[in-house]
Design a protein around this motif. Sequence first.
Motif, PDB file in Angstrom:
ATOM      1  N   PRO A  27     -30.986   4.840   9.922  1.00 50.71           N
ATOM      2  CA  PRO A  27     -30.148   4.983   8.728  1.00 50.71           C
ATOM      3  C   PRO A  27     -29.357   6.281   8.778  1.00 50.71           C
ATOM      4  CG  PRO A  27     -32.426   5.474   8.195  1.00 50.71           C
ATOM      5  CD  PRO A  27     -32.419   4.972   9.611  1.00 50.71           C
ATOM      6  N   ALA A  28     -28.354   6.388   7.907  1.00 45.87           N
ATOM      7  CA  ALA A  28     -27.503   7.575   7.894  1.00 45.87           C
ATOM      8  C   ALA A  28     -27.030   7.853   6.471  1.00 45.87           C
ATOM      9  CB  ALA A  28     -26.293   7.382   8.808  1.00 45.87           C
ATOM     10  N   VAL A  29     -26.720   9.119   6.218  1.00 50.34           N
ATOM     11  CA  VAL A  29     -26.082   9.511   4.965  1.00 50.34           C
ATOM     12  C   VAL A  29     -24.583   9.253   5.111  1.00 50.34           C
ATOM     13  CG1 VAL A  29     -25.504  11.444   3.453  1.00 50.34           C
ATOM     14  CG2 VAL A  29     -27.820  11.232   4.371  1.00 50.34           C
ATOM     15  N   VAL A  30     -24.028   8.422   4.230  1.00 51.23           N
ATOM     16  CA  VAL A  30     -22.596   8.122   4.325  1.00 51.23           C
ATOM     17  C   VAL A  30     -21.762   8.990   3.395  1.00 51.23           C
ATOM     18  CG1 VAL A  30     -22.911   5.756   5.083  1.00 51.23           C
ATOM     19  CG2 VAL A  30     -22.849   6.246   2.643  1.00 51.23           C
ATOM     20  N   ILE A 103     -29.750  21.937   2.159  1.00 45.04           N
ATOM     21  CA  ILE A 103     -30.924  21.074   2.018  1.00 45.04           C
ATOM     22  C   ILE A 103     -31.073  20.290   3.317  1.00 45.04           C
ATOM     23  CG2 ILE A 103     -31.982  19.170   0.752  1.00 45.04           C
ATOM     24  CD1 ILE A 103     -30.311  19.836  -1.600  1.00 45.04           C
ATOM     25  N   ARG A 104     -32.302  20.207   3.799  1.00 44.67           N
ATOM     26  CA  ARG A 104     -32.580  19.368   4.975  1.00 44.67           C
ATOM     27  C   ARG A 104     -33.344  18.137   4.509  1.00 44.67           C
ATOM     28  NH1 ARG A 104     -35.555  22.028   9.964  1.00 44.67           N
ATOM     29  NH2 ARG A 104     -33.471  22.916  10.212  1.00 44.67           N
ATOM     30  N   LEU A 105     -32.827  16.965   4.892  1.00 50.27           N
ATOM     31  CA  LEU A 105     -33.513  15.710   4.623  1.00 50.27           C
ATOM     32  C   LEU A 105     -34.308  15.346   5.863  1.00 50.27           C
ATOM     33  CD1 LEU A 105     -30.526  13.690   3.065  1.00 50.27           C
ATOM     34  CD2 LEU A 105     -31.958  15.413   1.982  1.00 50.27           C
ATOM     35  N   ASN A 106     -35.631  15.327   5.729  1.00 50.40           N
ATOM     36  CA  ASN A 106     -36.588  15.078   6.814  1.00 50.40           C
ATOM     37  C   ASN A 106     -36.707  16.292   7.742  1.00 50.40           C
ATOM     38  OD1 ASN A 106     -37.183  12.599   5.787  1.00 50.40           O
ATOM     39  ND2 ASN A 106     -36.271  11.401   7.454  1.00 50.40           N
ATOM     40  N   ALA A 108     -38.498  16.262  11.348  1.00 53.95           N
ATOM     41  CA  ALA A 108     -39.281  15.526  12.344  1.00 53.95           C
ATOM     42  C   ALA A 108     -40.241  16.437  13.097  1.00 53.95           C
ATOM     43  CB  ALA A 108     -38.337  14.816  13.316  1.00 53.95           C
ATOM     44  N   ALA A 109     -39.808  17.674  13.381  1.00 49.28           N
ATOM     45  CA  ALA A 109     -40.659  18.592  14.148  1.00 49.28           C
ATOM     46  C   ALA A 109     -41.949  18.921  13.401  1.00 49.28           C
ATOM     47  CB  ALA A 109     -39.887  19.868  14.466  1.00 49.28           C
ATOM     48  N   ARG A 110     -41.914  18.793  12.081  1.00 45.26           N
ATOM     49  CA  ARG A 110     -43.102  19.079  11.275  1.00 45.26           C
ATOM     50  C   ARG A 110     -43.797  17.800  10.813  1.00 45.26           C
ATOM     51  NH1 ARG A 110     -43.204  24.417   9.380  1.00 45.26           N
ATOM     52  NH2 ARG A 110     -41.368  25.632   9.968  1.00 45.26           N
ATOM     53  N   GLY A 111     -43.356  16.680  11.338  1.00 51.82           N
ATOM     54  CA  GLY A 111     -43.993  15.420  10.989  1.00 51.82           C
ATOM     55  C   GLY A 111     -43.674  14.940   9.592  1.00 51.82           C
ATOM     56  N   ARG A 112     -42.595  15.436   8.993  1.00 50.84           N
ATOM     57  CA  ARG A 112     -42.212  15.043   7.639  1.00 50.84           C
ATOM     58  C   ARG A 112     -40.950  14.182   7.707  1.00 50.84           C
ATOM     59  NH1 ARG A 112     -44.839  18.355   3.899  1.00 50.84           N
ATOM     60  NH2 ARG A 112     -46.791  19.021   4.871  1.00 50.84           N
ATOM     61  N   GLN A 113     -41.101  12.889   7.535  1.00 50.11           N
ATOM     62  CA  GLN A 113     -39.965  11.953   7.605  1.00 50.11           C
ATOM     63  C   GLN A 113     -40.051  10.937   6.466  1.00 50.11           C
ATOM     64  OE1 GLN A 113     -40.573  10.926  11.910  1.00 50.11           O
ATOM     65  NE2 GLN A 113     -38.395  11.420  12.060  1.00 50.11           N
ATOM     66  N   GLY A 114     -40.025  11.488   5.240  1.00 52.23           N
ATOM     67  CA  GLY A 114     -40.158  10.635   4.069  1.00 52.23           C
ATOM     68  C   GLY A 114     -38.964   9.738   3.816  1.00 52.23           C
ATOM     69  N   PRO A 124     -32.751  10.384  10.745  1.00 53.77           N
ATOM     70  CA  PRO A 124     -32.753  11.592  11.569  1.00 53.77           C
ATOM     71  C   PRO A 124     -32.592  12.830  10.680  1.00 53.77           C
ATOM     72  CG  PRO A 124     -31.214   9.949  12.428  1.00 53.77           C
ATOM     73  CD  PRO A 124     -31.645   9.476  11.085  1.00 53.77           C
ATOM     74  N   ASP A 125     -33.107  13.973  11.133  1.00 53.95           N
ATOM     75  CA  ASP A 125     -32.951  15.206  10.356  1.00 53.95           C
ATOM     76  C   ASP A 125     -31.485  15.394   9.983  1.00 53.95           C
ATOM     77  OD1 ASP A 125     -35.585  15.419  10.978  1.00 53.95           O
ATOM     78  OD2 ASP A 125     -35.479  17.430  11.840  1.00 53.95           O
ATOM     79  N   THR A 126     -31.222  15.552   8.704  1.00 58.22           N
ATOM     80  CA  THR A 126     -29.850  15.635   8.187  1.00 58.22           C
ATOM     81  C   THR A 126     -29.752  16.807   7.238  1.00 58.22           C
ATOM     82  OG1 THR A 126     -29.595  13.230   8.357  1.00 58.22           O
ATOM     83  CG2 THR A 126     -28.031  14.407   6.940  1.00 58.22           C
ATOM     84  N   GLU A 127     -28.730  17.646   7.412  1.00 55.81           N
ATOM     85  CA  GLU A 127     -28.549  18.796   6.534  1.00 55.81           C
ATOM     86  C   GLU A 127     -27.269  18.654   5.721  1.00 55.81           C
ATOM     87  OE1 GLU A 127     -28.755  22.447   8.691  1.00 55.81           O
ATOM     88  OE2 GLU A 127     -30.919  22.334   8.946  1.00 55.81           O
TER      89      GLU A 127
END
Length: 642
Positions: A27-30, A103-106, A108-114, A124-127
């Motif tokens: 998925p992606a932020v549009v 703001i960072r969404l997710n 992954a390096a810290r195992g947080r992918q809500g 994917p990590d998105t800022e």
Amino acid sequence: MKTALPFLPALALSLLLAAAPARAAPPAVVRSEPADGAAGVPLDLGVIRIRFDRDMCTDTWTLWASPRGKLPPLRGPLAKPWKDARTFEIPVQRLRPDTTYAIRLNAAARGRQGFRAADGEPLPDTEIVFRTAGEAPPAPAPPHPEPPSPAPGTRDWTILVYLAADNDLEPFALGDLNEMEAGLPERGVEVLVLVDRAKGFADADGDWTETRLYRVRRGKDGERIESELLARLGEKNLGDPETLRSFLAETLPRYPARHHALFLWDHGSGWSGHASDFDAPGAEKGYDELTLDELAKALREGLAEAKIGRLDLVCFDMCLMGQMEVAAAVRPFAGVMVASEALEPGDGQPYERILPLFGAGRSPREIAAGIVEAYGAHYRAAKDESATDSALDLDRFPEVVQALDALAVKLLPAAKTLWPGISRSLFYSESYLGRADFRRGRRATASIDLLDCVQRLRAALSPFPAEPEYRRLAAALDAFVLRSYAGRTRRLSRGIAIYGPVRGDMVREEYPATAFARSSRWLDLLRAVHRAQKRQLTPPKVTRVRILGPRGNEVESVTSLGGTHMEITVEGKNILWTLAEQVKRVESPPGYAVMFRTFLLDPRYDERKKAVAAELADLVMPEYADGRNVLRKEIGGLLFRV
């Protein structure tokens, strides 16, 4: 006199196609508000809104700090941040000036992918990074004397009219200004008009060509402007969003009212552009026009500076602006929108009829419905049968998009096999520049009525795989369209149009970047149909040709003007039209000259024209079935070639 056979129409059956890229797996932020990289963000932003490209899991999320900026201060715990399956909202406190937030969404390096798609695929990590505006500077001195603030309750409406007449519509602009003077209510309504005139189209009222600001005053002289001239602004570019922004920001605070409306006046081409300026300072080749993104930017910034949350009403006195794509751009900034799906007559809105509505104590929705009724009455009296107008409740727009998305998702798997029916529905739906529009390729407007298209889909696909979704969309459109008018030749218009190119090579490159295309599944459905066309389309075949006499019997010769017909059997899949050419033999250079070209007539034309409301092209051209189609062409001339 008799002559040997000699005529068979050349058949042109075309559906040229282009493939579309497949959707990426994750998925992606549009879209986000504010956008990533935005500057000058208001300190009282209130909410950060994030829009995803697909349905997401709505019971989980991960927000993380970023080294690129401060984490925005939250306004309490996130109780219900998901507004729908694609929209996530973060309430924030008042922000600090000149500050970078991130703001960072997710993580992954810290195992947080809500943040995950409904199918479990993680985002994917998105800022999202933005910078706030500085403290507001003191307001500049007004360009004209400050009017006294009204006593409480004396000004109900301030109406701004952006009259972009630096083009061939200039004569109509002067007439509309006179109509405003004739229709202005005696009290409670203020009308400010920013008007830019053109060179060489009208010489009335002094033949000035600059941009001026008028405060409308009651008047009865239809030959000259009687309103109060507030400012001569020189030559302005009304295709520049900065001009509209400053008009809103500087005028609305000086004329405070309980309600606010904006009329946008000029040429319109739907989502692809509007408000054209033929003498635009600073623009390439001296021409400019507003895009939807520029319109949204001007509304957002102008209203923020005026400290007005949103307008009560926006009216497009332009052609072709009654589209889903336009509504998506305007919705954040207005409660109600009035616009035409079709081409507008030159007279446009009848201002002498509609301005009195603002002084009668009606609500914005009642006024919008009244504008449509007045518009319809005006053009019925003028015997114009092609005019349309609609009042749209923009607060109900998200429900329409969600229902359309649900329908598109249900039809996506079926597009692989049912693409001929979907293609025909797009082609034969009520179209606002006619069937020949397809010949313009990527320049085609391809604007069709949404409900007419969906109803054709429902009739064409058997079995129809989305009956509950269709009913939901029909109900949402019924609530969204407050009032709709359509002339006799536009009775298939139901209030709102949508971009519906029938072929992949017609899709404009800039369309996927529109707010509507980014936030809905409509483009996904179009792409699926276009891909299926490319893979499966085969050329149709003419399998039989017969010459029939006036009694329907097969004959071998033709009697001129004797009621002879040619019967042509065409077989194939997704046939949209058949062209017939009458030709004449020429000796030098040897060959044939085309005398005329026409669509082959639908054999049921005489009965359909009595029962169906449609353009002539709809009635003349058959709606082909997949498989065998039998057509007829009368032979009326002397020279023919088979």
